[in-house]
Design a protein around this motif. Sequence first.
Motif, PDB file in Angstrom:
ATOM      1  N   PHE A  40       0.799  -1.226   0.000  1.00 37.59           N
ATOM      2  CA  PHE A  40       0.000   0.000   0.000  1.00 37.59           C
ATOM      3  C   PHE A  40       0.829   1.272   0.000  1.00 37.59           C
ATOM      4  CE2 PHE A  40      -2.784  -3.313   1.610  1.00 37.59           C
ATOM      5  CZ  PHE A  40      -3.886  -3.136   0.790  1.00 37.59           C
ATOM      6  N   VAL A  41       2.146   1.127   0.055  1.00 42.10           N
ATOM      7  CA  VAL A  41       3.033   2.275  -0.141  1.00 42.10           C
ATOM      8  C   VAL A  41       3.930   2.024  -1.345  1.00 42.10           C
ATOM      9  CG1 VAL A  41       4.853   3.719   0.832  1.00 42.10           C
ATOM     10  CG2 VAL A  41       2.996   2.919   2.292  1.00 42.10           C
ATOM     11  N   LEU A  42       4.772   0.997  -1.265  1.00 40.94           N
ATOM     12  CA  LEU A  42       5.793   0.812  -2.294  1.00 40.94           C
ATOM     13  C   LEU A  42       5.198   0.338  -3.618  1.00 40.94           C
ATOM     14  CD1 LEU A  42       8.665  -0.733  -0.136  1.00 40.94           C
ATOM     15  CD2 LEU A  42       8.020   1.649  -0.483  1.00 40.94           C
ATOM     16  N   MET A  43       4.368  -0.707  -3.601  1.00 37.34           N
ATOM     17  CA  MET A  43       3.776  -1.181  -4.859  1.00 37.34           C
ATOM     18  C   MET A  43       2.812  -0.139  -5.429  1.00 37.34           C
ATOM     19  SD  MET A  43       1.989  -4.826  -5.810  1.00 37.34           S
ATOM     20  CE  MET A  43       0.319  -4.448  -5.329  1.00 37.34           C
ATOM     21  N   PHE A  44       2.089   0.539  -4.559  1.00 35.86           N
ATOM     22  CA  PHE A  44       1.231   1.640  -4.989  1.00 35.86           C
ATOM     23  C   PHE A  44       2.032   2.695  -5.743  1.00 35.86           C
ATOM     24  CE2 PHE A  44      -0.074   5.995  -3.771  1.00 35.86           C
ATOM     25  CZ  PHE A  44      -1.283   6.078  -4.445  1.00 35.86           C
ATOM     26  N   LEU A  45       3.217   3.017  -5.203  1.00 35.58           N
ATOM     27  CA  LEU A  45       4.066   4.017  -5.851  1.00 35.58           C
ATOM     28  C   LEU A  45       4.724   3.483  -7.114  1.00 35.58           C
ATOM     29  CD1 LEU A  45       5.652   5.653  -2.689  1.00 35.58           C
ATOM     30  CD2 LEU A  45       3.977   6.681  -4.230  1.00 35.58           C
ATOM     31  N   HIS A  46       4.898   2.163  -7.227  1.00 31.64           N
ATOM     32  CA  HIS A  46       5.363   1.599  -8.495  1.00 31.64           C
ATOM     33  C   HIS A  46       4.428   2.022  -9.629  1.00 31.64           C
ATOM     34  CE1 HIS A  46       8.538  -0.598  -6.764  1.00 31.64           C
ATOM     35  NE2 HIS A  46       7.918  -1.719  -6.440  1.00 31.64           N
ATOM     36  N   PHE A  47       3.133   1.960  -9.371  1.00 35.04           N
ATOM     37  CA  PHE A  47       2.140   2.341 -10.384  1.00 35.04           C
ATOM     38  C   PHE A  47       2.121   3.858 -10.593  1.00 35.04           C
ATOM     39  CE2 PHE A  47       0.410  -1.862  -9.374  1.00 35.04           C
ATOM     40  CZ  PHE A  47       0.014  -2.315 -10.616  1.00 35.04           C
ATOM     41  N   THR A  48       2.002   4.611  -9.501  1.00 35.32           N
ATOM     42  CA  THR A  48       1.784   6.052  -9.639  1.00 35.32           C
ATOM     43  C   THR A  48       3.026   6.788 -10.154  1.00 35.32           C
ATOM     44  OG1 THR A  48       2.343   6.385  -7.300  1.00 35.32           O
ATOM     45  CG2 THR A  48       0.026   6.070  -7.846  1.00 35.32           C
ATOM     46  N   SER A  49       4.226   6.356  -9.745  1.00 34.89           N
ATOM     47  CA  SER A  49       5.428   7.041 -10.219  1.00 34.89           C
ATOM     48  C   SER A  49       5.646   6.780 -11.705  1.00 34.89           C
ATOM     49  CB  SER A  49       6.647   6.598  -9.412  1.00 34.89           C
ATOM     50  OG  SER A  49       6.888   5.215  -9.552  1.00 34.89           O
ATOM     51  N   ALA A  50       5.374   5.544 -12.143  1.00 32.07           N
ATOM     52  CA  ALA A  50       5.482   5.257 -13.577  1.00 32.07           C
ATOM     53  C   ALA A  50       4.446   6.054 -14.361  1.00 32.07           C
ATOM     54  CB  ALA A  50       5.303   3.761 -13.826  1.00 32.07           C
ATOM     55  N   ALA A  51       3.229   6.117 -13.847  1.00 37.93           N
ATOM     56  CA  ALA A  51       2.172   6.878 -14.516  1.00 37.93           C
ATOM     57  C   ALA A  51       2.487   8.362 -14.548  1.00 37.93           C
ATOM     58  CB  ALA A  51       0.832   6.640 -13.814  1.00 37.93           C
ATOM     59  N   THR A  52       3.163   8.874 -13.519  1.00 35.84           N
ATOM     60  CA  THR A  52       3.585  10.276 -13.500  1.00 35.84           C
ATOM     61  C   THR A  52       4.527  10.572 -14.658  1.00 35.84           C
ATOM     62  OG1 THR A  52       3.330  10.496 -11.099  1.00 35.84           O
ATOM     63  CG2 THR A  52       4.847  12.021 -12.189  1.00 35.84           C
ATOM     64  N   GLY A  53       5.511   9.694 -14.873  1.00 29.35           N
ATOM     65  CA  GLY A  53       6.450   9.892 -15.976  1.00 29.35           C
ATOM     66  C   GLY A  53       5.785   9.812 -17.328  1.00 29.35           C
ATOM     67  N   ILE A  54       4.875   8.846 -17.489  1.00 36.02           N
ATOM     68  CA  ILE A  54       4.175   8.683 -18.768  1.00 36.02           C
ATOM     69  C   ILE A  54       3.283   9.885 -19.043  1.00 36.02           C
ATOM     70  CG2 ILE A  54       2.465   7.295 -20.003  1.00 36.02           C
ATOM     71  CD1 ILE A  54       3.566   4.857 -18.437  1.00 36.02           C
ATOM     72  N   ALA A  55       2.530  10.322 -18.027  1.00 27.52           N
ATOM     73  CA  ALA A  55       1.633  11.469 -18.207  1.00 27.52           C
ATOM     74  C   ALA A  55       2.413  12.726 -18.560  1.00 27.52           C
ATOM     75  CB  ALA A  55       0.816  11.691 -16.927  1.00 27.52           C
ATOM     76  N   SER A  56       3.568  12.918 -17.943  1.00 25.42           N
ATOM     77  CA  SER A  56       4.396  14.096 -18.250  1.00 25.42           C
ATOM     78  C   SER A  56       4.902  14.039 -19.683  1.00 25.42           C
ATOM     79  CB  SER A  56       5.577  14.173 -17.274  1.00 25.42           C
ATOM     80  OG  SER A  56       5.128  14.312 -15.938  1.00 25.42           O
ATOM     81  N   ALA A  57       5.245  12.836 -20.151  1.00 20.43           N
ATOM     82  CA  ALA A  57       5.707  12.693 -21.535  1.00 20.43           C
ATOM     83  C   ALA A  57       4.583  13.012 -22.521  1.00 20.43           C
ATOM     84  CB  ALA A  57       6.216  11.273 -21.770  1.00 20.43           C
ATOM     85  N   ILE A  58       3.368  12.618 -22.189  1.00 16.79           N
ATOM     86  CA  ILE A  58       2.232  12.885 -23.096  1.00 16.79           C
ATOM     87  C   ILE A  58       1.984  14.387 -23.226  1.00 16.79           C
ATOM     88  CG2 ILE A  58      -0.219  12.453 -23.524  1.00 16.79           C
ATOM     89  CD1 ILE A  58       1.647  10.035 -23.861  1.00 16.79           C
ATOM     90  N   VAL A  59       2.264  15.151 -22.174  1.00 20.34           N
ATOM     91  CA  VAL A  59       2.154  16.612 -22.271  1.00 20.34           C
ATOM     92  C   VAL A  59       3.088  17.123 -23.363  1.00 20.34           C
ATOM     93  CG1 VAL A  59       2.419  18.788 -21.042  1.00 20.34           C
ATOM     94  CG2 VAL A  59       1.564  16.782 -19.830  1.00 20.34           C
ATOM     95  N   VAL A  60       4.311  16.606 -23.398  1.00 20.52           N
ATOM     96  CA  VAL A  60       5.273  16.980 -24.436  1.00 20.52           C
ATOM     97  C   VAL A  60       4.772  16.534 -25.803  1.00 20.52           C
ATOM     98  CG1 VAL A  60       7.613  16.580 -25.281  1.00 20.52           C
ATOM     99  CG2 VAL A  60       7.212  16.954 -22.842  1.00 20.52           C
ATOM    100  N   PHE A  61       4.228  15.339 -25.884  1.00 18.77           N
ATOM    101  CA  PHE A  61       3.681  14.848 -27.156  1.00 18.77           C
ATOM    102  C   PHE A  61       2.628  15.816 -27.679  1.00 18.77           C
ATOM    103  CE2 PHE A  61       4.453   9.979 -26.478  1.00 18.77           C
ATOM    104  CZ  PHE A  61       5.772  10.239 -26.164  1.00 18.77           C
ATOM    105  N   LYS A  62       1.722  16.234 -26.783  1.00 19.05           N
ATOM    106  CA  LYS A  62       0.633  17.135 -27.181  1.00 19.05           C
ATOM    107  C   LYS A  62       1.178  18.471 -27.678  1.00 19.05           C
ATOM    108  CE  LYS A  62      -3.409  16.972 -26.131  1.00 19.05           C
ATOM    109  NZ  LYS A  62      -4.662  16.718 -26.894  1.00 19.05           N
ATOM    110  N   ALA A  63       2.228  18.964 -27.050  1.00 22.09           N
ATOM    111  CA  ALA A  63       2.784  20.267 -27.429  1.00 22.09           C
ATOM    112  C   ALA A  63       3.347  20.248 -28.836  1.00 22.09           C
ATOM    113  CB  ALA A  63       3.866  20.675 -26.434  1.00 22.09           C
ATOM    114  N   PHE A  64       3.840  19.097 -29.298  1.00 22.73           N
ATOM    115  CA  PHE A  64       4.461  19.014 -30.617  1.00 22.73           C
ATOM    116  C   PHE A  64       3.529  18.472 -31.694  1.00 22.73           C
ATOM    117  CE2 PHE A  64       8.589  18.602 -28.120  1.00 22.73           C
ATOM    118  CZ  PHE A  64       8.949  19.921 -28.372  1.00 22.73           C
ATOM    119  N   ARG A  65       2.336  18.070 -31.305  1.00 25.06           N
ATOM    120  CA  ARG A  65       1.427  17.476 -32.294  1.00 25.06           C
ATOM    121  C   ARG A  65       0.781  18.538 -33.178  1.00 25.06           C
ATOM    122  NH1 ARG A  65      -3.184  12.826 -31.401  1.00 25.06           N
ATOM    123  NH2 ARG A  65      -4.108  12.966 -33.467  1.00 25.06           N
ATOM    124  N   ASP A  66       0.318  19.617 -32.575  1.00 27.82           N
ATOM    125  CA  ASP A  66      -0.383  20.663 -33.325  1.00 27.82           C
ATOM    126  C   ASP A  66       0.570  21.812 -33.654  1.00 27.82           C
ATOM    127  OD1 ASP A  66      -2.830  19.225 -33.094  1.00 27.82           O
ATOM    128  OD2 ASP A  66      -3.012  19.965 -31.037  1.00 27.82           O
TER     129      ASP A  66
END
Length: 572
Positions: free
Chosen positions: A133-159
Amino acid sequence: MNTELLGIAATFLITLVIAIPLGKYLAKVFAGEKVWTDFLSPFENGIYKLSGINPREQMNWKQHMKAMLTINSVWLIYGFFVLLYQDKLPLNPDGNPGMSADLSFNTIISFVVNCNLQHYSGETGVSYLTQHFVLMFLHFTSAATGIASAIVVFKAFRDKTVTSLGNFWEFFVRSITRLLLPLSIIIALILAFSGTPASYKGKDQYVSLQGDTVNVSRGPAAQMIAIKHLGTNGGGWFGANSAHPLENPSYLTNMVEMIAQVIIPVAMVIAFGYFIRRKKLGWIIFGVMTAGLFLLLIPTISSELSGNPSIAKMGISQSTGAMEGKEVRFGPAASAYWSTVTTIISTGSVNSMHDSTMPLTGLWQMLAMMINSFYGGCGVGVLNYLIYLIIAVFISGLMVGRTPEFLGHKVEAREVKIAALITLLSPLLIMAGTALACFVYTDYGHADWAVKPASWLNNPGFHGFSEMLYEMTSSNANNGSGFEGLGDNNIFWNVSTGFVLILGRFLPIIGPVAIAGLLGQKKYIPESAGTLRTDTITFGIMTLAVILVLNALSYFPALALGPLAEYFSMLK
């Protein structure tokens, strides 16, 4: 030995077979196109309603970063206190104690930033509740944080020109529901059926052949091991990580875990090209990263298969390669492949002890983390590469006398300054941190660091310097692997690496997102005969050269004092 090399080749090819279509799928998921996982939309909408989130609300890059930093701060505070008082909480059948304040500080930062710098042993340092409930939970959320931040960059260069860059929470939730959770379930099932524990029972006992009674830790490990690799976090259930026979029972699970930690970083590169509708650029970036992988992998395999020259001088055959610190069921070749991918991708899990590898292997491991952009972690690999790409655009523009442009947007002083600052950040944190460690280590009588500094190192010579350099490099890269000859569970290392971890995580995310946001809002300039094309092999080679030159200039002196000096002293 040929069989071992075939195993490596098969592992890499299977990785690509999975990662390339996965990248195309991710491009569609985050672009809002129809995909087969749309049946999860009602579940996601329930999460949004429960959380009070409007996924259709558009954010600019600053709002994205505010959301990202806010939620990560909440997780950091929550996890710190759970680790501190875990001995008073349920699901602790082995009676593991609560952590000290400095160890809790280091551990929670490590997992919030998608790292696994474990200054504790998994089976004795944390409870089942904390693991899940701490470490495995953060395995998911920290990875999702990196992916979500990358998608922001993707969006900036798409249009062509854009300030609205989607919704952080939508990217974050979809990263988990459409990617991390389904794949984790599949990997966990493979591990569980291969012999990895998956229950909540406490320690078991067995009687060895010598008649000794041995206590064996177990617990719901398969679930955590699946996401630790898939999310490129790498924090092990057991202290020996994936060298442990229950965490990584066979060559099959070894292949599965190696594939799992690589597929999302590769897929994100492919997704970038498809998402912004510039497939050729995506493949060029993939080609540069793959070239970087092989530039590190080939000498690593050669170093480990050649064996230890000191032993060879004694007339002992080295036909099996350098086997110190390695599992017989994997061998030196598979261990060399693992050590390369786990350091270029910032997973940090190990199936052998990096402290026992050959000196030159240690050099390649550290250099992989110093570069930190050949595939990289979930999402952040693309962000790290963007920094080098912007610098390459700037230098190339000066060389050919053209205005630096990237995807139709002028690269001006502000973007270059941000890229330069982020580029200088890593050497600063690594070198300053290592220098401070060396100072404290030699300053025996003037400070009490909760442990005598002299007890940090079992090898106080060149290898001891490498151990301290590796620890700071691993922290800055959010990798988490270590040269375990270093005694790191003390106030100095817990606090110093904690600050390096958090700075090395969030500033290299904020910088690329800021560059993308600033470029995205500029007026779009159509390509012309004078445009510097970034989707060519020539520019790809230029970017690779920039990566290699910048890192050589930054880190060669430190590497010369550590692994290179150790290598030449071994030859002598």
